[in-house]
Design a protein around this motif. Sequence first.
Motif, PDB file in Angstrom:
ATOM      1  N   GLY A  22       0.824  -1.156   0.343  1.00  0.00           N
ATOM      2  CA  GLY A  22      -0.007   0.060   0.207  1.00  0.00           C
ATOM      3  C   GLY A  22       0.871   1.165  -0.047  1.00  0.00           C
ATOM      4  N   HIS A  23       0.153   2.432  -0.326  1.00  0.00           N
ATOM      5  CA  HIS A  23       0.867   3.595  -0.387  1.00  0.00           C
ATOM      6  C   HIS A  23      -0.045   4.948  -0.268  1.00  0.00           C
ATOM      7  CE1 HIS A  23       3.238   6.642  -2.961  1.00  0.00           C
ATOM      8  NE2 HIS A  23       4.500   5.803  -2.393  1.00  0.00           N
ATOM      9  N   THR A  24       0.567   5.737   0.274  1.00  0.00           N
ATOM     10  CA  THR A  24       0.047   7.093   0.279  1.00  0.00           C
ATOM     11  C   THR A  24       0.777   8.004  -0.228  1.00  0.00           C
ATOM     12  OG1 THR A  24      -1.109   8.891   1.627  1.00  0.00           O
ATOM     13  CG2 THR A  24       0.521   7.660   2.747  1.00  0.00           C
ATOM     14  N   ARG A  25       0.437   8.931  -0.899  1.00  0.00           N
ATOM     15  CA  ARG A  25       1.111   9.723  -1.779  1.00  0.00           C
ATOM     16  C   ARG A  25       1.110  11.153  -1.646  1.00  0.00           C
ATOM     17  NH1 ARG A  25       0.466  11.769  -7.812  1.00  0.00           N
ATOM     18  NH2 ARG A  25       2.557  11.839  -8.593  1.00  0.00           N
ATOM     19  N   TRP A  26       2.171  11.856  -1.837  1.00  0.00           N
ATOM     20  CA  TRP A  26       2.309  13.463  -2.014  1.00  0.00           C
ATOM     21  C   TRP A  26       3.017  13.470  -3.495  1.00  0.00           C
ATOM     22  CZ3 TRP A  26       6.052  16.915  -2.813  1.00  0.00           C
ATOM     23  CH2 TRP A  26       5.559  18.394  -2.735  1.00  0.00           C
ATOM     24  N   ALA A  27       2.124  14.360  -4.317  1.00  0.00           N
ATOM     25  CA  ALA A  27       2.322  14.397  -5.753  1.00  0.00           C
ATOM     26  C   ALA A  27       3.932  14.911  -6.014  1.00  0.00           C
ATOM     27  CB  ALA A  27       1.432  15.082  -6.501  1.00  0.00           C
ATOM     28  N   THR A  28       4.655  14.381  -6.819  1.00  0.00           N
ATOM     29  CA  THR A  28       5.785  15.194  -7.316  1.00  0.00           C
ATOM     30  C   THR A  28       5.969  15.154  -8.884  1.00  0.00           C
ATOM     31  OG1 THR A  28       7.104  12.875  -7.039  1.00  0.00           O
ATOM     32  CG2 THR A  28       7.029  14.572  -5.137  1.00  0.00           C
ATOM     33  N   HIS A  29       6.191  14.099  -9.396  1.00  0.00           N
ATOM     34  CA  HIS A  29       6.186  13.701 -10.806  1.00  0.00           C
ATOM     35  C   HIS A  29       4.746  13.413 -11.369  1.00  0.00           C
ATOM     36  CE1 HIS A  29      10.430  13.177 -10.055  1.00  0.00           C
ATOM     37  NE2 HIS A  29      10.663  13.595 -11.284  1.00  0.00           N
ATOM     38  N   GLY A  30       3.922  14.407 -11.990  1.00  0.00           N
ATOM     39  CA  GLY A  30       2.487  13.983 -12.066  1.00  0.00           C
ATOM     40  C   GLY A  30       1.589  14.567 -11.230  1.00  0.00           C
ATOM     41  N   GLY A  31       0.544  15.083 -11.791  1.00  0.00           N
ATOM     42  CA  GLY A  31      -0.572  15.657 -10.942  1.00  0.00           C
ATOM     43  C   GLY A  31      -1.217  14.649 -10.032  1.00  0.00           C
ATOM     44  N   VAL A  32      -2.245  15.242  -9.261  1.00  0.00           N
ATOM     45  CA  VAL A  32      -2.997  14.409  -8.304  1.00  0.00           C
ATOM     46  C   VAL A  32      -4.346  13.740  -9.207  1.00  0.00           C
ATOM     47  CG1 VAL A  32      -4.489  14.408  -6.248  1.00  0.00           C
ATOM     48  CG2 VAL A  32      -2.544  15.978  -6.538  1.00  0.00           C
ATOM     49  N   THR A  33      -3.979  12.505  -9.874  1.00  0.00           N
ATOM     50  CA  THR A  33      -4.823  11.897 -10.687  1.00  0.00           C
ATOM     51  C   THR A  33      -4.731  10.389 -10.173  1.00  0.00           C
ATOM     52  OG1 THR A  33      -3.548  11.161 -12.399  1.00  0.00           O
ATOM     53  CG2 THR A  33      -4.644  13.292 -12.445  1.00  0.00           C
ATOM     54  N   GLU A  34      -5.979   9.769 -10.419  1.00  0.00           N
ATOM     55  CA  GLU A  34      -5.711   8.264 -10.043  1.00  0.00           C
ATOM     56  C   GLU A  34      -4.833   7.519 -11.041  1.00  0.00           C
ATOM     57  OE1 GLU A  34      -9.106   4.763 -10.402  1.00  0.00           O
ATOM     58  OE2 GLU A  34      -9.642   6.437  -9.012  1.00  0.00           O
ATOM     59  N   ALA A  35      -4.709   7.990 -11.927  1.00  0.00           N
ATOM     60  CA  ALA A  35      -3.381   7.248 -12.868  1.00  0.00           C
ATOM     61  C   ALA A  35      -2.137   7.358 -12.329  1.00  0.00           C
ATOM     62  CB  ALA A  35      -3.690   7.811 -14.200  1.00  0.00           C
ATOM     63  N   ASN A  36      -1.920   8.468 -11.580  1.00  0.00           N
ATOM     64  CA  ASN A  36      -0.722   8.674 -10.893  1.00  0.00           C
ATOM     65  C   ASN A  36      -0.519   8.213  -9.631  1.00  0.00           C
ATOM     66  OD1 ASN A  36       0.374  10.081 -13.341  1.00  0.00           O
ATOM     67  ND2 ASN A  36      -0.296  12.013 -12.512  1.00  0.00           N
ATOM     68  N   ALA A  37      -1.520   7.771  -9.261  1.00  0.00           N
ATOM     69  CA  ALA A  37      -1.543   6.895  -7.708  1.00  0.00           C
ATOM     70  C   ALA A  37      -0.725   5.686  -8.031  1.00  0.00           C
ATOM     71  CB  ALA A  37      -2.984   6.974  -7.121  1.00  0.00           C
ATOM     72  N   HIS A  38      -0.185   5.625  -6.597  1.00  0.00           N
ATOM     73  CA  HIS A  38       0.420   4.047  -6.469  1.00  0.00           C
ATOM     74  C   HIS A  38      -0.590   3.109  -5.950  1.00  0.00           C
ATOM     75  CE1 HIS A  38       4.796   5.827  -6.332  1.00  0.00           C
ATOM     76  NE2 HIS A  38       3.891   6.726  -6.876  1.00  0.00           N
ATOM     77  N   PRO A  39      -0.512   2.036  -6.031  1.00  0.00           N
ATOM     78  CA  PRO A  39       0.679   1.220  -6.778  1.00  0.00           C
ATOM     79  C   PRO A  39       0.598   1.144  -8.053  1.00  0.00           C
ATOM     80  CG  PRO A  39      -0.451  -0.302  -5.132  1.00  0.00           C
ATOM     81  CD  PRO A  39      -1.294   1.020  -5.282  1.00  0.00           C
ATOM     82  N   HIS A  40       1.711   0.981  -8.829  1.00  0.00           N
ATOM     83  CA  HIS A  40       2.156   0.944 -10.214  1.00  0.00           C
ATOM     84  C   HIS A  40       2.039  -0.308 -10.629  1.00  0.00           C
ATOM     85  CE1 HIS A  40       1.697   5.275 -11.331  1.00  0.00           C
ATOM     86  NE2 HIS A  40       2.166   5.413 -10.223  1.00  0.00           N
ATOM     87  N   ILE A  41       1.529  -1.021 -11.993  1.00  0.00           N
ATOM     88  CA  ILE A  41       1.539  -2.213 -12.560  1.00  0.00           C
ATOM     89  C   ILE A  41       2.255  -2.335 -14.082  1.00  0.00           C
ATOM     90  CG2 ILE A  41       0.022  -4.064 -12.973  1.00  0.00           C
ATOM     91  CD1 ILE A  41      -1.862  -3.377 -10.945  1.00  0.00           C
ATOM     92  N   SER A  42       2.910  -3.215 -13.844  1.00  0.00           N
ATOM     93  CA  SER A  42       3.570  -3.686 -15.243  1.00  0.00           C
ATOM     94  C   SER A  42       3.293  -5.039 -15.461  1.00  0.00           C
ATOM     95  CB  SER A  42       4.919  -3.127 -15.269  1.00  0.00           C
ATOM     96  OG  SER A  42       5.685  -3.648 -16.793  1.00  0.00           O
ATOM     97  N   GLN A  43       2.611  -5.515 -16.580  1.00  0.00           N
ATOM     98  CA  GLN A  43       2.020  -6.809 -16.521  1.00  0.00           C
ATOM     99  C   GLN A  43       1.706  -7.245 -15.237  1.00  0.00           C
ATOM    100  OE1 GLN A  43       2.054  -7.883 -19.590  1.00  0.00           O
ATOM    101  NE2 GLN A  43       3.066  -5.917 -20.329  1.00  0.00           N
ATOM    102  N   GLY A  44       2.521  -8.403 -14.601  1.00  0.00           N
ATOM    103  CA  GLY A  44       1.963  -8.740 -13.213  1.00  0.00           C
ATOM    104  C   GLY A  44       2.832  -8.414 -11.935  1.00  0.00           C
TER     105      GLY A  44
END
Length: 609
Positions: free
Chosen positions: A70-92
């Motif tokens: 899990g992750h709670t974010r303060w935005a740096t690279h990229g704005g405050v959007t769901e797409a920029n929220a963590h976790p990030h996924i690549s394939q599995g």
Amino acid sequence: MCGIVGAIADRDVVPVLVEGLKRLEYRGYDSAGIAVLDDGVVRRVRRTGRVAEMESAAQAENFHAAVGIGHTRWATHGGVTEANAHPHISQGVALVHNGIIENHEEQREKLRAMGYVFESETDTEVIAHLIDSHLSRGAGLLAAVQQAVAELHGAYALAVVSQKEPGRLVAARMGCPLLVGLGDGENFVASDVSAIIQATRRVIFLEEGDTADITRDQVQVFDGAGAAVERDVHVSDVSLASLELGPYRHFMQKEIHEQPRAIADTIEAVIDNGAFAPELFGADAAEVLRDIEGVQILACGTSYYAGLTARYWIEAIAGLPCSVEIASEYRYRTAVANPKHLVVTISQSGETLDTMEALKYARSLGHDRTLSICNVPESAIPRASRLVYYTRAGAEIGVASTKAFTTQLVALFTLTATLAKLHGRLDATQEAEHLDALRHLPGSVQHALNLEPQVTGWAERFAPKDNALFLGRGVHYPIALEGALKLKEISYIHAEAYPAGELKHGPLALVDEAMPVVVIAPNDRLLEKVKSNMQEVRARGGELFVFTDEDSHFGPSDGVHVIRAPRHVGVLSPIVHTIPVQLLAYHVALARGTDVDKPRNLAKSVTVE
């Protein structure tokens, strides 16, 4: 910045992840998310805003699993959007990340050429794709993480899971704190022990360059060279945590990194109250503060610089005249008292003799409206004051004050806003804006801490120097003073600070190629003036080291080194810009081999004249 929590167990870990994120929310709450391995498949839920919103979504989607991050974010690279929220996924692969990857653009281009498609603006997604690229070439998850981080430049704390290895959680650390929690048949990872204290008190603090291979029954730690290592197991007692070094080399470094939490604790009462209220300072504070005609601040050392910063705030926001005086000078001069002035004494320890004696002198002149800002409950100065605001920085062991200073600034800003409200200069809209700025301050400070690798690079250039100049203008001039003091205290380099506009009135005579000049240059109304002062330095061959903001529209050039914060934080900018000057002093001292926590000739609590 951000907070990380992860768990692998024989039970449902989603409640552990959610509770951990709530405890880490002071690090940033632009967005929050969790990813779990449910029957070997990655499931993810993310939401912008507070952890509670993400928690509701997870419950609605019936999230449960024995492995997750899990992750709670303060935005740096990229704005405050769901797409920029963590976790990030690549394939599995699912990943959460604290820190800043400096070569993310270079890696992004390489990965795009390999066919990876990016869904966010973050530097973090680069890491997820990079790990997947190594997995696709046959590496296991641990090896893939180790190979990926070897290609990264910058700071990171990572927690990674993969549906290819659902019984494993991998963690890695460089420049950002990360620890492993040890349980019975379950183990955890977190950026702060508070996130997992409900599950275990037994923790391993990962060191720089470490990776950790975590299963339900075992934790293996590897150093930066890939060799298996044994790290000490600590039993955490949160009431004693401030007395332990943990993963840090010195208490000063630890206390620099504790500032997001210290600030969050100091503003907790304000945020919980939802307003700037005089009762925050004492039961009769409304009576004391409502009709004052001015403010007199008395302090010594770093606390004096906090007072100088507050003068700009109090006069600009509250509209009250404010004077700031070194306590040891005030107590020995013939002062003209105005009983309708509020006398504010500032002391980390509450025992500073000169400040205590200055308070006694003020009271002898008829000042009965007194307020103490202090870090130690029931110490002498608060007991002698009518009103008190405790900074809640926790024990500060390093002699060079760090978290005490920034929490003093928070307390002084709270006082400023309260006075402005009582005197009719703060409407509801302005109050809401200031409260919002305070809410986001711990995250802003955490991001400033992520600049540490860049600041470390500057330290080697400073280490051989004998002198340095610090420049600032307006409300940032006291931060230049504080930066010079820190460098003097622990590295023994002679350093002086000036208002940048004063450079041409004398100090410019000192500038040559051997004199580094540090400039505090945020993107405020004085930035163009500061740029002109910088040109004066370059014209004389001086080398500039500039702390600025992302939107300041100037960059490094020959003889000009620049470190940027990601965004200008407005009226609270002095607090954020304190962090890099603290880090600079610390790393220069390391490079020079001085005793960081116990600098020569100094002591923590100054109880003598």
